[in-house]
Design a protein around this motif. Structure first.
Motif, PDB file in Angstrom:
ATOM      1  N   UNK A   1       3.376   6.145  -2.150  1.00  0.00           N
ATOM      2  CA  UNK A   1       4.602   6.911  -2.407  1.00  0.00           C
ATOM      3  C   UNK A   1       4.666   7.354  -3.867  1.00  0.00           C
ATOM      4  N   UNK A   2       4.298   6.472  -4.761  1.00  0.00           N
ATOM      5  CA  UNK A   2       4.322   6.840  -6.189  1.00  0.00           C
ATOM      6  C   UNK A   2       3.386   8.012  -6.458  1.00  0.00           C
ATOM      7  N   UNK A   3       2.196   7.978  -5.857  1.00  0.00           N
ATOM      8  CA  UNK A   3       1.249   9.080  -6.029  1.00  0.00           C
ATOM      9  C   UNK A   3       1.807  10.355  -5.403  1.00  0.00           C
ATOM     10  N   UNK A   4       2.407  10.224  -4.232  1.00  0.00           N
ATOM     11  CA  UNK A   4       2.980  11.377  -3.551  1.00  0.00           C
ATOM     12  C   UNK A   4       4.039  12.065  -4.421  1.00  0.00           C
ATOM     13  N   UNK A   5       4.878  11.259  -5.064  1.00  0.00           N
ATOM     14  CA  UNK A   5       5.920  11.820  -5.939  1.00  0.00           C
ATOM     15  C   UNK A   5       5.307  12.517  -7.147  1.00  0.00           C
ATOM     16  N   UNK A   6       4.247  11.921  -7.710  1.00  0.00           N
ATOM     17  CA  UNK A   6       3.600  12.519  -8.891  1.00  0.00           C
ATOM     18  C   UNK A   6       2.920  13.842  -8.547  1.00  0.00           C
ATOM     19  N   UNK A   7       2.463  13.991  -7.299  1.00  0.00           N
ATOM     20  CA  UNK A   7       1.716  15.194  -6.921  1.00  0.00           C
ATOM     21  C   UNK A   7       2.611  16.341  -6.462  1.00  0.00           C
TER      22      UNK A   7
ATOM     23  N   UNK B   1       0.823  -1.208   0.000  1.00  0.00           N
ATOM     24  CA  UNK B   1       0.000   0.000   0.000  1.00  0.00           C
ATOM     25  C   UNK B   1       0.857   1.257   0.000  1.00  0.00           C
ATOM     26  N   UNK B   2       1.905   1.268   0.804  1.00  0.00           N
ATOM     27  CA  UNK B   2       2.777   2.445   0.860  1.00  0.00           C
ATOM     28  C   UNK B   2       3.567   2.618  -0.428  1.00  0.00           C
ATOM     29  N   UNK B   3       3.891   1.525  -1.118  1.00  0.00           N
ATOM     30  CA  UNK B   3       4.546   1.657  -2.425  1.00  0.00           C
ATOM     31  C   UNK B   3       3.661   2.448  -3.385  1.00  0.00           C
TER      32      UNK B   3
END
Length: 340
Positions: free
Chosen positions: A333-339, A328-330
């Motif tokens: 994290x990907x969404x966090x980087x994209x935003x 879930x955190x993977x």
């Protein structure tokens, strides 16, 4: 919200893993070797280690352990054993149950996403062996279809993977036509979102927009059902049927991580904000945005707690729960980087 997403921590997974596999159960953060290992977990281990960016030597070592375990679990027919004791003895016969489907999911993910050449090459050989057979189980076939979709993302002309995902799509039951309960089963049970995710994956892979839209519609319905106010309220261990309302307990991390997996896939083809929001809600479930406000993981070890109960938390950090929080955190994290 996204700036507060913690990074996955692999300490507990490493602690739970020896030269044979990853122990299934823990007492708090300590492995319980007497309960042995299972293919279900080792397939999930291969999924999270294959898709971890910039993976370290220790994470790659665990991926290698998982790959070897899955190879040994397979019979020449492609069916899979699930349970091994601490001495390395198999305790069951090969089957095409969930462990077979998850094996294909793990192998397909390694083929598409591993940074290690020998892992990708070995995984595709094992995938082709397992892809010889089919399962009558809808969940097993859903996991297998996800594996096939991963292989086809890297090798679009792979015949065995295309045959598998085509057979899956053909086997799907017609929609129920019941707007109140569109789910393809009479009750929600476990890892429910995998059914919707596999339909989305099959639709995208086979270039069938009606199919992937059906999967998106099912996932949206499930996400709405498993959301209460500003947080997730997932289906409990006992399942959920028409007319049953939450919150209900025990809640299991696998339900949350399956929803995160499915929302992440939906976000890759549909720009609607709700899918990324679903992933972030799943991550927040682990950090305390849930029905009882309890933190569901140990940030020091990276272990996930085994169950959210009405009266508290099962603080054992078993492998399924630990992999659920890592997975879930993977995604989060990907969404966090994209935003950013």
């Amino acid at each position: 919200m996204s700036s507060d997403i913690p990074i996955p921590v692999f300490g507990q997974l490493l602690r739970m893993t020896d030269h044979r596999g990853t122990f299934e159960h823990a007492c708090l953060d300590q492995p319980r070797p007497e309960h042995g290992y299972c293919t279900d977990d080792m397939a999930r281990v291969l999924v999270v280690t294959s898709r971890q960016p910039d993976s370290t030597g220790e994470i790659n070592r665990v991926a290698g352990v998982a790959l070897r375990f899955l190879g040994e679990a397979q019979a020449l027919t492609g069916a899979c054993r699930n349970r091994m004791d601490v001495k390395g003895n198999w305790l069951d016969e090969p089957s095409v149950d969930d462990c077979w489907g998850r094996c294909l999911w793990g192998l397909g993910t390694a083929v598409a996403r591993s940074d290690t050449v020998w892992v990708r090459k070995s995984a595709i050989v094992q995938f082709e062996r397992a892809a010889q057979v089919r399962s009558p189980s809808s969940r097993a076939m859903a996991y297998a279809a996800l594996g096939a979709a991963e292989v086809l993302s890297a090798h679009p002309d792979h015949r065995a993977a295309r045959k598998l995902i085509t057979d899956y799509a053909v086997s799907l039951p017609d929609p129920s036509g019941d707007p109140g309960w569109p789910w393809p089963e009479p009750r929600l049970t476990y890892a429910n979102a995998v059914l919707a995710e596999a339909i989305i994956a099959a639709g995208v892979t086979l270039e069938a927009p009606n199919l992937w839209q059906r999967g998106l519609d099912l996932l949206g319905w499930l996400l709405d059902l498993e959301t209460s106010g500003d947080h997730l309220s997932p289906t409990p261990v006992g399942g959920r049927g028409p007319g049953e309302v939450g919150p209900a307990f025990d809640q299991q991390p696998i339900e949350v991580s399956s929803l995160a997996d499915a929302c992440a896939r939906a976000a890759s083809i549909d720009p609607a904000a709700r899918w990324n929001d679903g992933v972030l809600a799943a991550a927040s479930w682990f950090t305390g945005a849930n029905d009882t406000g309890q933190v569901m993981w140990d940030p020091e070890t990276g272990g996930g707690f085994d169950g959210l109960q009405a009266e508290g938390v099962n603080r054992n950090q078993g492998t399924e729960s630990t992999l659920a929080v890592i997975s879930t955190l993977q995604h989060a994290q990907r969404i966090s980087l994209l935003q950013r």
